[in-house]
Design an enzyme around this catalytic site. Structure first.
Site, mmCIF file in Angstrom:
data_model
loop_
_atom_site.group_PDB
_atom_site.id
_atom_site.type_symbol
_atom_site.label_atom_id
_atom_site.label_comp_id
_atom_site.label_asym_id
_atom_site.label_seq_id
_atom_site.Cartn_x
_atom_site.Cartn_y
_atom_site.Cartn_z
ATOM 1 N N LYS A 141 0.852 -1.056 0.000
ATOM 2 C CA LYS A 141 0.002 0.003 -0.009
ATOM 3 C C LYS A 141 0.850 1.243 0.019
ATOM 4 O O LYS A 141 0.766 2.201 -0.851
ATOM 5 C CB LYS A 141 -1.003 -0.064 1.235
ATOM 6 C CG LYS A 141 -1.909 1.067 1.362
ATOM 7 C CD LYS A 141 -2.662 0.914 2.381
ATOM 8 C CE LYS A 141 -3.669 2.124 2.778
ATOM 9 N NZ LYS A 141 -4.500 2.054 3.767
ATOM 10 N N GLU B 162 10.282 -4.547 4.675
ATOM 11 C CA GLU B 162 10.666 -6.306 4.182
ATOM 12 C C GLU B 162 10.300 -6.486 2.667
ATOM 13 O O GLU B 162 10.968 -7.067 1.798
ATOM 14 C CB GLU B 162 9.411 -7.168 4.970
ATOM 15 C CG GLU B 162 9.748 -7.237 6.293
ATOM 16 C CD GLU B 162 9.119 -5.923 7.110
ATOM 17 O OE1 GLU B 162 8.823 -5.002 6.690
ATOM 18 O OE2 GLU B 162 8.852 -6.558 8.556
ATOM 19 N N GLY C 251 -5.028 -1.779 5.003
ATOM 20 C CA GLY C 251 -4.446 -2.867 4.334
ATOM 21 C C GLY C 251 -4.895 -4.141 4.518
ATOM 22 O O GLY C 251 -4.958 -5.119 3.571
ATOM 23 N N ARG C 252 -5.320 -4.544 5.918
ATOM 24 C CA ARG C 252 -5.961 -5.628 6.185
ATOM 25 C C ARG C 252 -7.329 -6.021 5.556
ATOM 26 O O ARG C 252 -7.968 -7.170 5.734
ATOM 27 C CB ARG C 252 -5.697 -6.075 7.821
ATOM 28 C CG ARG C 252 -6.337 -4.867 8.641
ATOM 29 C CD ARG C 252 -6.330 -5.128 10.083
ATOM 30 N NE ARG C 252 -6.658 -4.085 10.705
ATOM 31 C CZ ARG C 252 -5.972 -2.866 10.997
ATOM 32 N NH1 ARG C 252 -4.806 -2.618 10.437
ATOM 33 N NH2 ARG C 252 -6.557 -1.910 11.942
ATOM 34 N N GLU D 12 -4.920 -6.752 14.859
ATOM 35 C CA GLU D 12 -4.254 -5.539 14.469
ATOM 36 C C GLU D 12 -5.363 -4.410 14.485
ATOM 37 O O GLU D 12 -5.188 -3.233 14.703
ATOM 38 C CB GLU D 12 -3.802 -5.427 13.040
ATOM 39 C CG GLU D 12 -2.847 -4.391 12.598
ATOM 40 C CD GLU D 12 -1.901 -4.559 11.519
ATOM 41 O OE1 GLU D 12 -2.561 -4.310 10.489
ATOM 42 O OE2 GLU D 12 -0.834 -4.765 11.508
ATOM 43 N N HIS E 162 -4.813 -33.227 17.507
ATOM 44 C CA HIS E 162 -3.630 -34.125 17.997
ATOM 45 C C HIS E 162 -2.613 -33.479 18.400
ATOM 46 O O HIS E 162 -1.414 -33.763 18.454
ATOM 47 C CB HIS E 162 -3.384 -34.961 16.718
ATOM 48 C CG HIS E 162 -4.292 -35.950 16.453
ATOM 49 N ND1 HIS E 162 -4.646 -37.205 16.992
ATOM 50 C CD2 HIS E 162 -5.561 -35.814 15.567
ATOM 51 C CE1 HIS E 162 -5.692 -37.916 16.482
ATOM 52 N NE2 HIS E 162 -6.276 -36.871 15.625
ATOM 53 N N LYS F 16 9.193 -1.028 14.008
ATOM 54 C CA LYS F 16 9.624 -0.637 12.796
ATOM 55 C C LYS F 16 10.723 0.722 13.046
ATOM 56 O O LYS F 16 11.728 0.427 12.423
ATOM 57 C CB LYS F 16 8.603 0.197 11.886
ATOM 58 C CG LYS F 16 7.693 -1.000 11.434
ATOM 59 C CD LYS F 16 6.620 -0.392 10.396
ATOM 60 C CE LYS F 16 5.506 -1.069 9.851
ATOM 61 N NZ LYS F 16 4.541 -0.546 9.032
HETATM 62 O O1 F6P Z 1 2.218 -4.115 9.902
HETATM 63 C C1 F6P Z 1 1.744 -2.955 9.633
HETATM 64 C C2 F6P Z 1 1.075 -2.980 8.231
HETATM 65 O O2 F6P Z 1 1.219 -1.478 8.166
HETATM 66 C C3 F6P Z 1 -0.086 -3.560 8.087
HETATM 67 O O3 F6P Z 1 -1.155 -2.827 8.513
HETATM 68 C C4 F6P Z 1 0.167 -3.641 6.618
HETATM 69 O O4 F6P Z 1 -1.072 -4.548 5.999
HETATM 70 C C5 F6P Z 1 1.390 -4.104 6.454
HETATM 71 O O5 F6P Z 1 2.115 -3.206 7.269
HETATM 72 C C6 F6P Z 1 1.961 -3.970 5.094
HETATM 73 O O6 F6P Z 1 1.924 -2.453 4.643
HETATM 74 P P1 F6P Z 1 2.079 -2.107 3.176
HETATM 75 O O7 F6P Z 1 1.091 -2.838 2.298
HETATM 76 O O8 F6P Z 1 2.137 -0.627 2.999
HETATM 77 O O9 F6P Z 1 3.435 -2.585 2.395
#
Ligand code: F6P
Length: 545
Positions: free
Chosen positions: A203, A209, A263-264, A349, A380, A509
């Site tokens: 987003k 990452e 995002g979620r 979240e 199990h 972060k």
């Molecule tokens: O973990 C925090 C967060 O901002 C989430 O809410 C989001 O889904 C994720 O990081 C990834 O964010 P982006 O889509 O901006 O890379």
């Protein structure tokens, strides 16, 4: 109307003296208990009759929902009001699956033309890749799609792609999320660059990452096919179109969304690109249809017949009034193996917060810990604790009446029997008398039976809900996910929190960014706390060999 404080007081008083504690007795007393403690949407049925609630409990929970203006808050969300107050944003993931033809207004403008334009562009692109009209730089068709994203840009599509495997007729989809090089390393190891397409899903297009994995993927591709191949092997999904362009991905391969989609909550639009790649645009449309059907149900069904509302009220009862700190989500549906992980982000979240909408500490508790694994595997592993452990953990079962493996009907009968048996066992338990009698009936000596029987007692009265649906297809998956989204919304209104921000992920972060040079060089370690400094030193010593 009752105030929120009074509604909670009434619920607590009812929990102390009036709510059912003996579930066997509750079923014996009320022949209609199942009918009055379940709700349906077509084939989909939510049963909460095995929870420690009765008609009065539900009436008191409904009074609390009214006191929290659930109806008004829901209307405000669907109307595009800026209910995400800390970020000043509307919350309109429902617009991404709005199949009604009605406009959805944000700041006086209808967003539906833009929503539909992105869906159409995604469909064109997916058709091209799937039928071979869009190929890699060397002219090879695309066989593998790698989605690089994390959190909301990974969990939803990864869960849904797996859930819908019987409908896959496109390229294979892979998901890379972790910054651990093992994730992308293992994924790339099996792939042919000439036949691979990367989707960079972020987003913000800043998440460390994702950007690190994207750069590694780019380097891997360029190393084998050259710089000129990048355009043919990358596409992007983001709200940050300028940053995507800087990465070198063309506008024709960039699929946008908007800041009013969290995002979620974003898999219904461009973030769902891998799902559309795997199952095709038509079936993706059915996925949206299912979610839209649940939206309509959520907006129009009376509380007691409303699946997301009842799931939310029962969830709140278990968490805030009964005080159970966690809930287990157990899909008896192997293809929903990633549902618990997806729900962890969606729920925790959204509702894992200690501050109320007005910025004050919340009175009481907020959302529970969510966890789970598919049944029967969980039986199990951790079901021992669910049945006899000292904590009570409400369980949410999901199961399809029909599987996809028509030639393996026996497997599905076993799956169903196990699912139903678990909820029955949690509810009924087994008394000391029953345990002893069973051992005696099996021929055990009385002394031995008396010694062993206490270990075979199940207290019972452990709450569970069961969601049953006909078959896991795109439409039903859409309904299930939308049900959970709205359930999280309902619980957030009762907790009095903003479900749509996530400030709690920021600090880690920031500190990771600050610690990167410390880990790389060791410089500045002495300015961290003693534990962190010593861990850095230990890691660096091991790395030095
Ligand atoms: O973990 C925090 C967060 O901002 C989430 O809410 C989001 O889904 C994720 O990081 C990834 O964010 P982006 O889509 O901006 O890379």
């Amino acid at each position: 109307m009752t105030s929120k404080t009074d509604a909670i007081k009434a619920l607590k008083a009812h929990a102390a003296t009036g709510a059912p504690t003996d579930m066997r007795a509750a079923f014996a007393r009320d022949a209609n208990r199942f009918e009055t403690h379940s709700a349906r949407l077509d084939d989909m049925l939510l049963d909460w009759s095995k929870c420690r609630v009765d008609g009065e409990t539900v009436a008191l929970l409904e009074a609390l929902a009214d006191a929290c203006d659930l109806d008004g808050r829901r209307a405000a969300m669907f109307a595009g009001e800026a209910i995400n107050t800390t970020e000043g944003r509307a919350v309109l993931h429902t617009a991404l699956r709005n199949r009604s033809g009605d406009p959805v207004m944000v700041d006086g403008a209808d967003v539906m033309p833009a929503v539909n334009a992105v869906l159409a562009a995604m469909a064109d692109f997916c058709h091209g890749v799937r039928d071979g009209a869009i190929r890699g730089a060397t002219g090879e068709p695309i066989a593998d799609v790698v989605n690089i994203g994390i959190g909301g840009s990974d969990l939803g599509p990864a869960m849904a792609v797996r859930a819908l495997s019987p409908f896959h007729d496109g390229p294979r989809c892979h998901f890379v999320s972790n910054v651990d090089g093992a994730d992308i390393g293992d994924t790339l190891a099996g792939l042919d660059p000439a036949r691979t397409l990367f989707i960079i899903a972020s987003k913000t297009f800043t998440t460390i990452e994702t950007m690190t994995n994207a750069a590694t993927a780019r380097k891997w591709l360029v190393g084998q096919l050259g710089e000129d191949a990048v355009g043919a092997h990358f596409c992007a999904v983001s709200t940050a179109l300028d940053k995507v362009a800087d990465f070198g991905i063309g506008a024709d391969r960039t699929f946008g969304f908007w800041d009013w989609v969290g995002g979620r909550y974003s898999l219904w639009g461009a973030i769902g690109l891998p799902i559309m790649m795997a199952i095709g645009p038509t079936r993706f449309g059915r996925f949206l249809d299912g979610a839209h059907a649940m939206d309509t149900h959520f907006r129009t069904a009376p509380m007691r017949q409303n699946l997301p509302v009842m799931a939310g009220l029962i969830g709140y009862w278990n968490r805030a009034i009964s005080g159970y700190p966690s809930r287990a989500v157990i899909p008896y549906d192997q293809r929903l193996a990633r549902l618990p992980a997806y729900l962890q982000q969606l729920d925790m979240e959204s509702n894992g917060k200690g501050v109320a909408l007005d910025g004050t500490p919340i009175a009481g508790v907020s959302g529970p810990i969510v966890w789970g694994e598919p049944g029967t595997n969980g039986q199990h592993a951790f079901f021992q604790l669910l049945h006899q452990g000292t904590d009570i953990i409400p369980v949410e079962f999901l199961v399809a009446a029909n599987g996809h493996e028509d030639d393996l009907a026996h497997h599905h009968h076993l799956l169903l029997a196990n699912c139903l048996a678990q909820s029955e066992a949690l509810m009924k338990g087994r008394t000391l008398r029953e345990a002893t009698d069973q051992l005696l009936a099996n021929g055990m000596e009385e002394a031995a039976a008396n010694a062993l029987a206490p270990h075979k007692v199940f207290t019972g009265n452990r709450p569970s809900t069961t969601l049953v649906y006909d078959r896991l297809d795109p439409f039903t998956l859409g309904r299930i996910i939308a049900l959970y989204e709205h359930r999280v919304f309902v619980e957030a209104q009762l907790f009095g929190i903003n479900a749509f921000d996530q400030w709690g992920v920021e600090l880690g972060k920031e500190l990771a960014t600050a610690l990167l040079p410390v880990v790389e060089t060791g410089d500045g370690a002495d300015q961290r706390d003693a534990s962190t400094a010593a861990l850095v030193a230990h890691v660096r010593a091991l790395r030095a060999g």
